[in-house]
Design a protein around this motif. Structure first.
Motif, PDB file in Angstrom:
ATOM      1  N   GLU A  91       3.540   7.276   6.034  1.00  0.00           N
ATOM      2  CA  GLU A  91       3.671   8.204   4.913  1.00  0.00           C
ATOM      3  C   GLU A  91       4.533   9.387   5.303  1.00  0.00           C
ATOM      4  O   GLU A  91       4.532   9.832   6.452  1.00  0.00           O
ATOM      5  CB  GLU A  91       2.300   8.712   4.452  1.00  0.00           C
ATOM      6  CG  GLU A  91       1.574   7.754   3.532  1.00  0.00           C
ATOM      7  CD  GLU A  91       0.560   8.464   2.650  1.00  0.00           C
ATOM      8  OE1 GLU A  91       0.465   9.701   2.719  1.00  0.00           O
ATOM      9  OE2 GLU A  91      -0.133   7.775   1.888  1.00  0.00           O
ATOM     10  N   ARG A 137      -7.054   7.567  -9.854  1.00  0.00           N
ATOM     11  CA  ARG A 137      -5.800   7.219  -9.182  1.00  0.00           C
ATOM     12  C   ARG A 137      -5.138   6.022  -9.878  1.00  0.00           C
ATOM     13  O   ARG A 137      -5.805   5.036 -10.210  1.00  0.00           O
ATOM     14  CB  ARG A 137      -6.073   6.886  -7.719  1.00  0.00           C
ATOM     15  CG  ARG A 137      -4.812   6.786  -6.889  1.00  0.00           C
ATOM     16  CD  ARG A 137      -5.119   6.530  -5.436  1.00  0.00           C
ATOM     17  NE  ARG A 137      -3.893   6.528  -4.653  1.00  0.00           N
ATOM     18  CZ  ARG A 137      -3.838   6.190  -3.387  1.00  0.00           C
ATOM     19  NH1 ARG A 137      -4.940   5.831  -2.756  1.00  0.00           N
ATOM     20  NH2 ARG A 137      -2.700   6.213  -2.737  1.00  0.00           N
ATOM     21  N   THR A 175       0.991   4.203  -2.920  1.00  0.00           N
ATOM     22  CA  THR A 175       0.826   5.633  -2.648  1.00  0.00           C
ATOM     23  C   THR A 175       2.025   6.430  -3.140  1.00  0.00           C
ATOM     24  O   THR A 175       1.885   7.502  -3.740  1.00  0.00           O
ATOM     25  CB  THR A 175       0.638   5.853  -1.136  1.00  0.00           C
ATOM     26  OG1 THR A 175      -0.521   5.138  -0.698  1.00  0.00           O
ATOM     27  CG2 THR A 175       0.466   7.324  -0.816  1.00  0.00           C
ATOM     28  N   GLU A 191       0.827  -1.209   0.000  1.00  0.00           N
ATOM     29  CA  GLU A 191       0.000   0.000   0.000  1.00  0.00           C
ATOM     30  C   GLU A 191       0.862   1.261   0.000  1.00  0.00           C
ATOM     31  O   GLU A 191       0.561   2.236  -0.696  1.00  0.00           O
ATOM     32  CB  GLU A 191      -0.926  -0.002   1.212  1.00  0.00           C
ATOM     33  CG  GLU A 191      -1.899   1.176   1.225  1.00  0.00           C
ATOM     34  CD  GLU A 191      -2.875   1.094   2.391  1.00  0.00           C
ATOM     35  OE1 GLU A 191      -2.793   0.116   3.146  1.00  0.00           O
ATOM     36  OE2 GLU A 191      -3.703   2.003   2.536  1.00  0.00           O
TER      37      GLU A 191
END
Length: 718
Positions: free
Chosen positions: A443, A550, A18, A14
């Motif tokens: 992140e 996306r 991103t 994931e």
């Protein structure tokens, strides 16, 4: 520096997804500023670091490679100032390497692709990488007919009239030249000519940053007579479409260009070993300052053209060539301030405002600060960088510049830190809308939570929609989008893509007339409405890219377009693949088809399914389709071949060519190469060791052939 706070080998699936999405958007914006506007805002070193980061993540997570991945893109779309020219043969970019070890890896990859043993010689050419503007010169019946910039690699700007002012470029070719030949090379400006031009322009209050920008700006003058005064020059080193072969090797063809009257670089040599390649690189690097024009590296190419043909191309670059970049230059300056920019995805990006400083002849004023951790002195792995020194407003900083653009901040000079300098507090609210700005665990990027209510994100989405690689609507730039988005009058307001196409009709029935507003006029309004009407028919891949889904950038949009050929078919598959909980259903045939497209994978397929699972997204598309017509995609490759239009899967070991070469060959023949077997598969080519895919093909009744059968089918002697 990359902008994530984790090393690649520590990223989860994931997190990698991103990160690749963010890199695609950031690098794409840098490409636009560099290629289309001649106004880059990051250094070559910083840009290269972003690309390296992207490549490393893709190597670890190949299933996440995006359609708009920087590894699959070239340049950006041409501007609307000049007419457009579609290149008969695409003008691709080059991959970059940065160290001697990278060069060894490049040579090894060529040998591996060709399946050459270690003792079989491969000759390479090595030549300086000119820092200028790529150009394609088309000659028909030995007369110059068209000159075009690279543009986005497929379509460039027609600058023929301006090119004719460059004395070094022949108007005609000798009798031994083919009837059709496209000679390609670099338009550049010598440093002494640049400094003379810079002095002349400064007397009139104009400025020009460096020789590369000087060459690009001079070539894009509307008046060719202005271009004539700018002392532009040209080096020939490549070619596009030709009506007959030009030679057997890269070196011999370039020498033939010289015989025709084109300037060719006298520092181009042949090298037979990696050691010879590196020796030539370091020799050029040592004499770089003495060379009268700017170079930023050395380009290596496989010399034999038959081997180049076998090696073929990736989506944005040839496998048989690479550019070995030089190291960066450094300087010191003062950090005057830190601004926060909000991107289309809500990402808050810090930008350093610098006291102007000259580095290698270029004045630089700002740099990207990556993220809040970088400002604090925290690196990708959570460990200190710069020995933990943070960056503060008022600091004297060491900056690095490579090439012709804005630098990155490397370090802080602590002895010069002002006594009143305080640690920088990264904002916790969005400067555009006041919503909370949150940073998810794992992140590096802090994002605005405002979503559709955030004007920065909404405006950026509209900017993306009208951008050159999407709908490319001339006259709808950043300022115009801002104006229409914020307009108080309903007749002027544009807050969704469909609003753009209803603007003219709403204006006709309103007392508020656009032509009466400051900044507009009768002519500009007519041109704007004409530009909008001109985009009421659009290619499938551009339409899909413009939606801003996306993970579906330009490359993945083209993949979907090539596979489904019509937007209606693609949308039907995406909507049919939705399981009751709103995700892709692995047992669904439509999901298997989406997921099985070569290069797509589950993450991208899921993005398409997620988008069409949302009612408000479907409404946006429905409203838009009432205003525009999406053209079907034309089949690619050799449509007459026996495998044209068929979906082919390769499995097992291939003995007569590498897997990459087999896939490239199938795509040239018009086939669709898939990574998995499904009911939609037409043919499986199985080599020794084929396992689950072979069994699945047998269970589904899909035709299976071996490697010899493949060569017999496509009528090629293996």
């Amino acid at each position: 520096m990359p902008t994530t706070d984790k090393p690649v080998d520590s990223l989860t699936l994931e997190e990698a997804e991103t990160e690749l999405a963010r890199l695609a958007g950031e690098i794409g914006e840098h490409d636009r500023r560099y290629y289309a506007e001649d106004a880059p805002t990051v250094s070559d070193a910083e840009y290269d670091a972003l690309r390296q980061r992207n490549a490393a993540i893709e190597a670890r997570f190949p299933e996440l490679v995006r359609e708009d991945s920087p590894s699959r893109k070239v340049g950006t779309a041409p501007s609307g100032t000049f007419g457009k020219v579609v290149h008969a043969v695409p003008m691709l970019s080059l991959d970059n390497v940065f160290s001697d070890e990278d060069v060894r890896d490049f040579v090894a990859s060529v040998r591996r692709f060709l399946a050459f043993p270690a003792d079989r010689e491969i000759v390479f050419t090595a030549e300086p990488k000119i820092d200028g503007l790529s150009m394609s010169l088309r000659y028909e019946n030995r007369r110059l007919v068209t000159a075009a910039t690279r543009g986005d690699g497929t379509t460039g700007e027609n600058v023929t009239a301006n090119i004719r002012t460059i004395k070094e470029i022949p108007e005609s070719l000798p009798a031994d030249a083919p009837d059709v030949v496209e000679v390609r090379g670099e338009v550049y400006m010598r440093r002494d000519d640049f400094f003379a031009l810079q002095k002349r322009l400064s007397e009139t209050g104009q400025a020009i940053a460096n020789p590369r920008n000087g060459a690009a700006g001079s070539l894009r003058q509307k008046d060719p007579e202005v271009t004539r005064t700018r002392s532009l020059r040209f080096f020939a080193y490549a070619w596009g479409e030709v009506s007959e072969p030009l030679g057997e090797t890269q070196y011999d063809v370039v020498r033939r260009f010289g015989d025709w009257g084109f300037p060719v670089n006298d520092r181009m040599v042949r090298c037979r070993t990696v050691e010879e390649i590196l020796e030539h690189y370091h020799a050029i690097e040592a004499e770089r300052a003495e060379i009268p024009y700017d170079i930023d590296g050395v380009v290596y190419k496989v010399d034999r053209l038959d081997l180049q043909q076998r090696l073929g191309f990736r989506s944005r670059s040839p496998r048989w060539a690479t550019a070995h970049k030089f190291a960066a230059e450094k300087a010191m300056t003062v950090l005057n301030g830190i601004d926060i920019q909000v991107g289309r995805t809500g990402a808050l990006t810090p930008v350093a405002r610098l006291e102007p400083v000259t580095v290698g002849g270029v004045v630089v004023t700002n740099a990207t600060l990556h993220n809040e951790d970088y400002i604090k002195g925290i690196g990708n792995n959570g460990q200190p960088i710069r020995d933990g020194r943070d960056i503060r407003v008022g600091d004297t900083v060491i900056i690095q510049r490579a090439g012709d653009v804005i630098p990155q901040i490397l370090d802080v000079v602590m002895e010069k830190r002002p006594a009143d300098a305080v640690p920088y507090e990264f904002p916790r609210v969005c400067p555009a809308c006041g919503s909370h700005a949150v940073r998810e665990e794992g992140e590096a990027v802090r994002r605005c939570t405002g979503g559709l209510i955030c004007p920065a994100q909404a405006v950026e989405r509209l900017r993306h929609f009208v951008s050159r690689n999407a709908f490319d609507i001339e006259g709808l730039g950043e300022k115009q989008i801002e104006f229409f988005f914020q307009a108080g009058d309903e007749a002027l307001r544009v807050q969704s893509p469909a609003d753009i196409f209803t603007l003219k009709a709403r204006q006709a029935g309103s007392l508020t007339k656009l032509e009466n507003i400051d900044g507009f006029g009768d002519v500009s309004v007519r041109k704007l409405f004409a530009a909008i009407d001109d985009r009421r028919a659009i290619e499938f891949s551009r339409f899909l890219y413009a939606l801003g889904i996306r993970h579906i950038g330009e490359t993945n949009a083209r993949r979907f377009a090539r596979h489904f050929l019509s937007f209606a078919s693609f949308r039907a598959a995406a909507e049919s693949a939705v399981a009751p909980e709103g995700k892709g259903d692995p047992g669904n045939a439509a999901w298997q088809e989406l997921n099985g497209i070569n290069g797509i994978g589950s993450v991208v397929a899921e993005a398409a399914v997620d988008f069409f699972a949302e009612e408000h997204n479907r409404k946006v598309v429905d409203d838009l389709l009432k205003e525009v017509n999406v053209r079907d995609e034309e089949p690619v490759g050799d449509v007459s071949s026996p495998v044209a239009g068929k979906t082919v899967v390769f499995t097992g070991a291939l003995e007569k060519m590498s897997r990459d070469e087999a896939k490239a060959m199938a795509e040239r023949l018009g086939a669709k190469v898939a990574g998995s077997v499904s009911k939609k598969t037409d043919l499986v080519v199985a080599g020794p060791g084929a396992g689950s895919k072979l069994k699945q093909a047998t269970d589904l009744g899909v035709e299976v052939i071996d490697e010899d059968g493949w060569f017999a089918l496509v009528a090629r002697d293996g």
